[in-house]
Write a protein that holds these residues in place. Sequence first.
Motif, PDB file in Angstrom:
ATOM      1  N   MET A   1      50.963  50.219  58.097  1.00 39.60           N
ATOM      2  CA  MET A   1      49.968  49.550  58.912  1.00 39.60           C
ATOM      3  C   MET A   1      49.223  50.541  59.788  1.00 39.60           C
ATOM      4  O   MET A   1      48.045  50.385  60.036  1.00 39.60           O
ATOM      5  N   ASN A  50      49.004  49.041  65.208  1.00 43.49           N
ATOM      6  CA  ASN A  50      47.894  48.862  64.266  1.00 43.49           C
ATOM      7  C   ASN A  50      46.657  49.621  64.726  1.00 43.49           C
ATOM      8  O   ASN A  50      45.558  49.364  64.266  1.00 43.49           O
ATOM      9  N   SER A 196      42.511  37.479  64.343  1.00 46.69           N
ATOM     10  CA  SER A 196      43.827  37.359  63.747  1.00 46.69           C
ATOM     11  C   SER A 196      44.810  36.857  64.797  1.00 46.69           C
ATOM     12  O   SER A 196      44.509  36.835  65.986  1.00 46.69           O
ATOM     13  N   SER A 217      45.154  37.472  59.542  1.00 45.44           N
ATOM     14  CA  SER A 217      43.796  37.007  59.809  1.00 45.44           C
ATOM     15  C   SER A 217      43.719  35.492  59.668  1.00 45.44           C
ATOM     16  O   SER A 217      44.372  34.906  58.796  1.00 45.44           O
ATOM     17  N   THR A 235      46.380  33.337  55.208  1.00 46.38           N
ATOM     18  CA  THR A 235      46.560  33.699  53.812  1.00 46.38           C
ATOM     19  C   THR A 235      47.567  34.847  53.791  1.00 46.38           C
ATOM     20  O   THR A 235      47.229  35.959  54.170  1.00 46.38           O
ATOM     21  N   VAL A 236      48.794  34.559  53.427  1.00 48.23           N
ATOM     22  CA  VAL A 236      49.835  35.576  53.575  1.00 48.23           C
ATOM     23  C   VAL A 236      50.413  35.972  52.225  1.00 48.23           C
ATOM     24  O   VAL A 236      50.855  35.118  51.453  1.00 48.23           O
ATOM     25  N   VAL A 239      55.216  40.508  50.768  1.00 46.16           N
ATOM     26  CA  VAL A 239      55.352  41.940  50.520  1.00 46.16           C
ATOM     27  C   VAL A 239      56.692  42.151  49.822  1.00 46.16           C
ATOM     28  O   VAL A 239      57.755  41.844  50.374  1.00 46.16           O
ATOM     29  N   GLU A 241      56.904  45.072  47.713  1.00 47.85           N
ATOM     30  CA  GLU A 241      57.020  46.522  47.580  1.00 47.85           C
ATOM     31  C   GLU A 241      56.191  47.178  48.676  1.00 47.85           C
ATOM     32  O   GLU A 241      55.223  46.604  49.165  1.00 47.85           O
ATOM     33  N   GLN A 249      61.741  43.977  50.915  1.00 50.27           N
ATOM     34  CA  GLN A 249      61.462  42.586  51.237  1.00 50.27           C
ATOM     35  C   GLN A 249      60.792  42.572  52.608  1.00 50.27           C
ATOM     36  O   GLN A 249      61.458  42.774  53.616  1.00 50.27           O
ATOM     37  N   GLY A 250      59.493  42.381  52.640  1.00 46.01           N
ATOM     38  CA  GLY A 250      58.798  42.356  53.929  1.00 46.01           C
ATOM     39  C   GLY A 250      59.371  41.271  54.822  1.00 46.01           C
ATOM     40  O   GLY A 250      59.587  40.150  54.367  1.00 46.01           O
ATOM     41  N   ALA A 252      58.254  39.699  57.789  1.00 48.46           N
ATOM     42  CA  ALA A 252      57.448  38.570  58.251  1.00 48.46           C
ATOM     43  C   ALA A 252      56.806  37.821  57.096  1.00 48.46           C
ATOM     44  O   ALA A 252      56.775  36.590  57.071  1.00 48.46           O
ATOM     45  N   SER A 253      56.279  38.545  56.126  1.00 49.67           N
ATOM     46  CA  SER A 253      55.524  37.876  55.076  1.00 49.67           C
ATOM     47  C   SER A 253      56.438  36.950  54.267  1.00 49.67           C
ATOM     48  O   SER A 253      56.038  35.844  53.904  1.00 49.67           O
ATOM     49  N   ASN A 254      57.667  37.367  54.013  1.00 47.47           N
ATOM     50  CA  ASN A 254      58.573  36.491  53.269  1.00 47.47           C
ATOM     51  C   ASN A 254      59.003  35.294  54.115  1.00 47.47           C
ATOM     52  O   ASN A 254      59.121  34.175  53.632  1.00 47.47           O
ATOM     53  N   GLU A 426      38.091  46.129  58.673  1.00 51.52           N
ATOM     54  CA  GLU A 426      39.431  45.739  59.128  1.00 51.52           C
ATOM     55  C   GLU A 426      40.365  45.913  57.937  1.00 51.52           C
ATOM     56  O   GLU A 426      40.378  45.113  57.013  1.00 51.52           O
ATOM     57  N   TYR A 428      44.374  47.282  56.561  1.00 47.54           N
ATOM     58  CA  TYR A 428      45.760  47.433  57.022  1.00 47.54           C
ATOM     59  C   TYR A 428      46.659  47.964  55.923  1.00 47.54           C
ATOM     60  O   TYR A 428      46.256  48.022  54.776  1.00 47.54           O
TER      61      TYR A 428
HETATM   62  C1  LIG Z   1      44.422  43.069  61.673  1.00 41.00           C
HETATM   63  C2  LIG Z   1      45.404  42.748  60.548  1.00 41.00           C
HETATM   64  C3  LIG Z   1      45.203  41.632  59.792  1.00 41.00           C
HETATM   65  C4  LIG Z   1      46.082  41.347  58.751  1.00 41.00           C
HETATM   66  N1  LIG Z   1      45.864  40.230  58.024  1.00 41.00           N
HETATM   67  C5  LIG Z   1      46.711  39.915  57.018  1.00 41.00           C
HETATM   68  C6  LIG Z   1      46.502  38.734  56.235  1.00 41.00           C
HETATM   69  O1  LIG Z   1      45.548  37.981  56.466  1.00 41.00           O
HETATM   70  N2  LIG Z   1      47.374  38.470  55.260  1.00 41.00           N
HETATM   71  C7  LIG Z   1      48.451  39.308  54.987  1.00 41.00           C
HETATM   72  O2  LIG Z   1      49.225  39.004  54.080  1.00 41.00           O
HETATM   73  N3  LIG Z   1      48.652  40.420  55.708  1.00 41.00           N
HETATM   74  C8  LIG Z   1      47.842  40.733  56.716  1.00 41.00           C
HETATM   75  N4  LIG Z   1      48.077  41.857  57.452  1.00 41.00           N
HETATM   76  C9  LIG Z   1      49.280  42.652  57.169  1.00 41.00           C
HETATM   77  C10 LIG Z   1      50.489  42.023  57.850  1.00 41.00           C
HETATM   78  O3  LIG Z   1      50.328  42.130  59.253  1.00 41.00           O
HETATM   79  C11 LIG Z   1      51.860  42.670  57.544  1.00 41.00           C
HETATM   80  O4  LIG Z   1      51.727  44.052  57.616  1.00 41.00           O
HETATM   81  C12 LIG Z   1      52.413  42.326  56.185  1.00 41.00           C
HETATM   82  O5  LIG Z   1      52.531  40.930  56.030  1.00 41.00           O
HETATM   83  C13 LIG Z   1      53.764  42.986  55.990  1.00 41.00           C
HETATM   84  O6  LIG Z   1      54.694  42.523  56.955  1.00 41.00           O
HETATM   85  P1  LIG Z   1      56.204  42.295  56.582  1.00 41.00           P
HETATM   86  O7  LIG Z   1      56.901  41.953  57.853  1.00 41.00           O
HETATM   87  O8  LIG Z   1      56.334  41.355  55.465  1.00 41.00           O
HETATM   88  O9  LIG Z   1      56.679  43.725  56.081  1.00 41.00           O
HETATM   89  P2  LIG Z   1      57.565  44.758  56.886  1.00 41.00           P
HETATM   90  O10 LIG Z   1      58.950  44.258  56.936  1.00 41.00           O
HETATM   91  O11 LIG Z   1      56.886  45.058  58.168  1.00 41.00           O
HETATM   92  O12 LIG Z   1      57.418  46.041  56.004  1.00 41.00           O
HETATM   93  C14 LIG Z   1      58.153  46.258  54.807  1.00 41.00           C
HETATM   94  C15 LIG Z   1      57.603  47.452  54.072  1.00 41.00           C
HETATM   95  O13 LIG Z   1      56.349  47.132  53.493  1.00 41.00           O
HETATM   96  C16 LIG Z   1      55.321  48.009  53.904  1.00 41.00           C
HETATM   97  N5  LIG Z   1      54.102  47.210  54.073  1.00 41.00           N
HETATM   98  C17 LIG Z   1      53.666  46.601  55.208  1.00 41.00           C
HETATM   99  N6  LIG Z   1      52.534  45.906  54.946  1.00 41.00           N
HETATM  100  C18 LIG Z   1      52.235  46.071  53.650  1.00 41.00           C
HETATM  101  C19 LIG Z   1      51.204  45.613  52.809  1.00 41.00           C
HETATM  102  N7  LIG Z   1      50.220  44.815  53.292  1.00 41.00           N
HETATM  103  N8  LIG Z   1      51.225  46.012  51.509  1.00 41.00           N
HETATM  104  C20 LIG Z   1      52.187  46.798  51.028  1.00 41.00           C
HETATM  105  N9  LIG Z   1      53.217  47.262  51.776  1.00 41.00           N
HETATM  106  C21 LIG Z   1      53.246  46.902  53.076  1.00 41.00           C
HETATM  107  C22 LIG Z   1      55.828  48.580  55.197  1.00 41.00           C
HETATM  108  O14 LIG Z   1      55.308  49.865  55.426  1.00 41.00           O
HETATM  109  C23 LIG Z   1      57.324  48.644  54.953  1.00 41.00           C
HETATM  110  O15 LIG Z   1      57.667  49.778  54.217  1.00 41.00           O
HETATM  111  C24 LIG Z   1      47.188  42.186  58.482  1.00 41.00           C
HETATM  112  C25 LIG Z   1      47.387  43.306  59.262  1.00 41.00           C
HETATM  113  C26 LIG Z   1      46.501  43.614  60.278  1.00 41.00           C
HETATM  114  C27 LIG Z   1      46.749  44.850  61.107  1.00 41.00           C
END
Ligand SMILES: Cc1cc2nc3c(=O)[nH]c(=O)nc-3n(C[C@H](O)[C@H](O)[C@H](O)COP(=O)(O)OP(=O)(O)OC[C@H]3O[C@@H](n4cnc5c(N)ncnc54)[C@H](O)[C@@H]3O)c2cc1C
Lengths: 428, 475
Positions: A1, A50, A196, A217, A235-236, A239, A241, A249-250, A252-254, A426, A428
């Motif tokens: 990020m 960020n 966002s 966003s 729209t999420v 993540v 990979e 396993q991301g 927040a996204s999961n 914008e 990320y």
């Molecule tokens: C201004 C802004 C707006 C955003 N809007 C959106 C949105 O509308 N929809 C959306 O899905 N996300 C968006 N994101 C990205 C989102 O904030 C998170 O970064 C993303 O969901 C990953 O978070 P996580 O907790 O699942 O992963 P984490 O647990 O934080 O990370 C797990 C691993 O994945 C990597 N990683 C993090 N983000 C990504 C990615 N996007 N692609 C590939 N690898 C990644 C990390 O470096 C880490 O190694 C936005 C980010 C910003 C800064």
Amino acid sequence: MNMVVEAGVIKQHLIDPEICIRCNTCEATCPIGAITHDDNNYVVRADVCNGCMACISPCPTGSIDNWRTVPMARAYSIEEQLTWEELPAELTTEQLAGEGVSPSAAEAVEAPATAATQSAATAEPGTVPFNSSAFGATMPPWSAAHAYTNLFSPKKATSATVVGNFNCTEAGFDSQTHHVVLDFGTMPFPVLEGQSIGIVPPGTDAMGRAHQPRQYSVASARNGERPGYNNLSLTVKRVTEDHVGNAVQGIASNYVCDLKVGDKVTVVGPFGSTFLMPNHPRSHIVMICTGTGSAPMRAMTEWRRRLRKSGKFEGGKLLLFFGARTQQELPYFGPLQSLPKDFIDINFAFSRTPNQPKRYVQDLMRERAADLVALLKDEQSHFFVCGLKSMEEGVVLALRDVAQEAGLDWETVGAGLKREGRLHLETY
Amino acid sequence: MSTVNYSEKIPNNVNLGEDRTLQRALEGWQPNFINWWDDVGPDGSTDHDVYLRTAVSVDPQGWAQFGHVKMRDYRWGIFLNPGDANREIHFGDHKGEKAWQDVPGEHRANLKRIIVTQGDTEPASVEQQRHLGLTAPSMYDLRNLYQINVEEGRHLWAMVYLLHKHFGRDGREEAEALLQRTSGDVDNPRILGAFNEKTPDWLAFFMFTYFTDRDGKFQLSALAESAFDPLARTTKFMLTEEAHHMFVGESGVSRVLSRTAAVMNELKTEDAGLIRAAGAIDLGTIQRYLNFHYSVTIDLFGADQSSNAAIFYSSGLKGRYEEGKRGDDHILKGQTYKILEVQNGQLQEKDVPMLNALNEVLRDDFIKDSVAGVGRWNKVLEKAGIPTRLVVPHKAFNRQIGALAGIKMSPLGVVVNEVEWAAKKNEWLPTPGDFAFVASLMGRVVDPGKFAGWIAPPVMGVNRQPVDFEYVRFN
Ligand SMILES: Cc1cc2nc3c(=O)[nH]c(=O)nc-3n(C[C@H](O)[C@H](O)[C@H](O)COP(=O)(O)OP(=O)(O)OC[C@H]3O[C@@H](n4cnc5c(N)ncnc54)[C@H](O)[C@@H]3O)c2cc1C
Ligand code: SF4
Ligand code: SF4
């Protein structure tokens, strides 16, 4: 990020322990809790920051304004930074190359602070590495509505109820992306298209500390996903990979993709006061996005559609460039298809369609050069770019080339777009 | 009648424009404030345009706006950090109850006293620093001095706002009195001792901003925990500004050390006389200044045992530093804390009820924080290859308040008799000779980018401006 430019390289935000006086101002200022400290040092979490720059001017010492190009996988950890007595030296080109980072990739990662102060007009193409972020505006368009920001901080978060959650990509494909609707009840949470919000995942990280918020966003129009209701949509993308392709396993996204209707979510924000749509009737909007970068574009399109339906809006072109690996992975493919052609001009680019050549958004932009030139010449045009950081440079370069091939002076055009709040990046 | 547009002239987030009573109160107070500023504010600075940071709102975009402004026209705003309607009192006997938006009758007198005491320190330091502008070692330093001055002025406004808004006629009278006392005045001095001391030279100023403004940080942090919500929110915002003052002190002393070390290395000497002859301040003098300012400042925390402190805590008026981050019961009844006393010529530790020792608890937090910073100063010497290290004197050294007051003690913590004290005093505390020497170095240097010979230039300029930026325009 944190300023990711190309798979694997970041410009990591660091604090100079030799100058920092440990005054806590930055930690108190950061809207998403990216800064933490112990008795020894103040440090920035690479995976949270960020680069919003909110902490830069309040810091009384300037120690906060330090950036180092590092391979993502080798980002300095919090634990490491807490022991520092001085900042590590910049990695040399050779050291970066040893980590698999090419010199051009390393140079392309410009710290946003320097980018903002660097005069774009003096950079001559070819002599200085192209720095796309130098063209991004720090002002909203003149006719943008006033945005509320930072109403809720991590220490004072609010909550929302999930009232909808479904996969908006085709089931069974990678890059599963969810459309999530959150309702705020009677809690004030005003947002505009382009802003966002932050979601705070429950539980704690490996160190036992509360998770940091992740930003998403807003994908709905200002008067709600359902007009007249205090709700919004996101729209999420799951993540699964990381940026270099390792399986993870991301957090927040999961969590968000697995939410059930009725669940409560902790929310902070809203964030963003520049990536905002113009509101005057003659304004044109060019939207360039990949993947979940479509969220703010959906929001803007929907607001224009509602205005048009109400008969209150005339003119103003909408032009969309939308990239995904395949059609099945593209969020909102169906609904987009059904918008009238005279309302929005849609261009899709798929990079992984079997038996088809790879096409990226910048290829589409070059194909539509004639239309883009007309828009570049028109002071009513606004350009919005959103998606993964890796797309940014290619897109801005494509704009530059389109301008130059038509005999326009890009330095003048680009500087005007930036100055007038008409080119917004914008990523990320 | 004043025709000032207050919401524009006084940036605020307390709805000043619609609060007629408050407006009238401030309309009465504001001209006196300006008179006070003209009389005892920064000497000879009226026409200067100074590159100042002004807060126009509390969000990150609004609270650090830079531009050239005349200090007299500085927009002294009234800012409270955003509140939380559901905030609960998190320590003391009222723990778990809703924080107070108004002053409860039974705590009125104590709260007023706390606010007046805090408020009194703000104009005091402006008065103490009044003449320093005439001897600034550079334009950069001059600007920093002025920035501190206007922010002290704003902190005064913050306290005056609370007095006017929440304490009726008494409050207005106390607000008046804040402008009537004067630092060092024989008849009507400032309330606390350290704020009546002189700040004669820039080394003293840096020590003051390092140590004494850090006292401010700890006092404000303790008040930022208060059950009286407006006080908590005001002081939280003040803390972000206090940071700049500590920065000026910390980096100021660092730069003095850096210059001294450079001279020592050039001349290859540790001889104080030679170093002084070369126009730099010898490390012995710096250590003596440190001893003085440190000991005077730790007195500001008050007596080591204090029933007032216990009352302030139990009634929720004033918490501990980072109260919210502590893991105990936040009530502290039945707990103890170790304080120092002298028994038979020996320092001893003694357990006392924690509630009564809260001044000491805050003092110890302060000590930990300032010692860490002195460690950062020593890094400057270490890097320059100078073997000498600055040391923080013993907590019992040169104390005038509490159980340790008047005890003759070496900086290392050994009790000494009168004879030894008299013999050694000049090694431990600044002498008239030290003051005279430092004063002799104080000449005014205000060409952009130029620095007096006893201090090194800063590592970077203000707000990423270059070091030779025109921070002050002398009109
Ligand atoms: C201004 C802004 C707006 C955003 N809007 C959106 C949105 O509308 N929809 C959306 O899905 N996300 C968006 N994101 C990205 C989102 O904030 C998170 O970064 C993303 O969901 C990953 O978070 P996580 O907790 O699942 O992963 P984490 O647990 O934080 O990370 C797990 C691993 O994945 C990597 N990683 C993090 N983000 C990504 C990615 N996007 N692609 C590939 N690898 C990644 C990390 O470096 C880490 O190694 C936005 C980010 C910003 C800064
Ligand atoms: S740049 Fe923004 S996100 Fe990063 S630490 Fe600073 S305030 Fe926080
Ligand atoms: S605001 Fe600056 S000086 Fe203060 S703790 Fe943060 S980095 Fe350090």
